[in-house]
Design a protein around this motif. Structure first.
Motif, short mmCIF file in Angstrom:
data_model
loop_
_atom_site.label_atom_id
_atom_site.label_comp_id
_atom_site.label_asym_id
_atom_site.label_seq_id
_atom_site.Cartn_x
_atom_site.Cartn_y
_atom_site.Cartn_z
N GLY A 46 -12.39 43.65 -11.19
CA GLY A 46 -13.62 44.09 -10.67
C GLY A 46 -14.75 44.04 -11.47
O GLY A 46 -15.76 43.50 -11.31
N ASN A 47 -14.40 44.20 -12.89
CA ASN A 47 -15.34 44.08 -13.86
C ASN A 47 -15.82 42.57 -14.20
O ASN A 47 -17.01 42.36 -14.66
N ALA A 48 -15.03 41.51 -13.90
CA ALA A 48 -15.13 40.06 -13.91
C ALA A 48 -15.86 39.66 -12.69
O ALA A 48 -16.36 38.30 -12.94
N GLY A 49 -15.92 40.37 -11.77
CA GLY A 49 -16.86 40.09 -10.53
C GLY A 49 -15.76 39.08 -9.70
O GLY A 49 -16.47 38.33 -8.80
N LEU A 50 -14.52 39.37 -9.91
CA LEU A 50 -13.56 38.49 -8.95
C LEU A 50 -12.85 39.31 -7.96
O LEU A 50 -12.92 40.57 -7.96
#
Ligand code: UT7
Length: 328
Positions: free
Chosen positions: A66-70
């Motif tokens: 989630g933090n990687a935007g994936l």
């Protein structure tokens, strides 16, 4: 110039239950004073009975993705570093995709004890830079409470449970993995070992009765090796990159003992002590997860400016050791 692998997202998971020094005083002949002065630890987290290494790893992994935007479906390889897998086989990495829904990912465990996070970073870096995989989820997860003897005061005060994760990719914004140095030496394998349950000493009533399914450590000896190896690995990284100590903004050493961290700090005279990031006081030694949890907390707590560098170092059973430089 060829693109370098980056950490584009991090996450960590700590179980809710807190085991304090006071709790340990009721379990073995120890004291808060001894534990704090010899280790710097005040408390550690312990997983619930029904919470396993794969659950904690998946929880940290979900946050990192989630933090990687994936999306979980973007992950094509899952690497899990652990010495407390759910089972000897199948691998813990194979159990994580079920929890995450990352159905198309290949998955494998690696075992480098407390240096596992750094070994996994190195492998992920090589894989993405060689374009074999695009987005790799690195997880380090440990349920050390499952192999800790709570009747042995020389080890039970040290260890805690928890997990860390990060996503490695060539694309996206993040921390470039500039350099990873790794080492290993099996000459003193017995100094930090789980003696039974493998092919040398399969589980039997005798091994259970002799407490051979618990961590055994010659703490004093391990301490000296840990300081020397972590210092050397850090200095190797700096030398390879042509960096001076003052060019490092943060040092994250393996959180095994505050005195080990302080001894390493002394060997880096140009690195101010407030730039050495510590979680050992609240989580104890979480083995492979240790530097990953600290990295995730550092990134949440502090502002890292573009161009700043973070130096990670770890040491563990094997012996194994390593260091890595990350650049924002
Ligand atoms: O994650 C992988 C890397 N791990 C490490 O690097 C850990 C390295 N080792 C250490 O952190 C330290 O060696 C320990 C914290 C494990 C032990 O500290 P130490 O200062 O090396 O103590 P010691 O083992 O030399 O023991 C000193 C004394 C002994 O008593 P005697 O023989 O002097 O009477 C121990 O029995 O402290 C005693 N002791 C304790 N006393 C109260 C050992 N554990 C405890 C305890 N509470 N929990």
């Amino acid at each position: 110039m060829t693109k370098k692998a980056k950490i584009i997202g991090t996450g960590s998971y700590l179980p809710e239950r807190v085991l304090t020094n006071r709790d340990l005083e009721l379990m073995v002949e120890t004291s808060d004073e001894w534990i704090v002065s010899r280790t710097g630890m005040k408390e550690r987290r312990i997983a619930a009975d029904s919470e396993y290494t794969s659950d904690m790893g998946a929880a940290a992994g979900r946050l990192a993705i989630g933090n990687a935007g994936l999306k979980t479906s973007d992950i094509d390889l899952i690497l899990v570093a652990t010495l407390t897998p759910d089972y000897l086989f199948p691998s813990t990495a194979c159990l994580v995709p079920k929890a995450l829904g990352a159905k198309k990912a290949a998955a494998v465990d690696l075992q480098a004890a407390c240096t596992g996070y750094l070994y996994a970073l190195a492998m992920a870096k090589a894989f993405v830079e060689n374009k074999m995989f695009k987005n790799i989820l690195v997880i380090a997860a440990e349920k050390l409470s499952s192999i800790t003897n709570y009747k042995d005061r020389s080890t039970c005060v040290l260890f805690g449970d928890g997990a860390a994760a990060c996503v490695i990719s060539l694309e996206g914004k993040g921390l470039e993995i500039e350099c990873v140095k790794l080492g290993a030496d099996g000459e003193q394998a017995e100094l930090l070992i789980l003696p039974a349950g493998g092919s040398r000493l399969p589980a039997s009533t005798e091994t259970v009765a002799a407490g051979q399914h618990y961590i055994k450590m010659a703490g004093n000896e391990v301490f000296k090796h840990a300081v020397r190896r972590m210092e050397a690995a850090c200095k190797d990284c700096l030398e390879e990159l042509g960096l001076k100590e003052i060019e490092i903004s943060w040092l994250i050493p393996h959180q095994a003992n505050m005195r080990i961290i302080d001894a390493i700090a002394k060997r880096f005279e140009h690195l101010p002590s407030e730039r050495i990031f510590k979680t050992v006081q609240k989580y104890g030694n979480t083995s492979a997860s240790s530097v990953g949890i600290a990295l995730d907390e550092l990134l949440k707590d502090k502002t890292i400016e573009k161009g700043e560098r973070i130096l990670l170092t770890a040491f563990g059973s094997g012996f194994t050791w390593g260091a890595a430089v990350l650049k924002a």
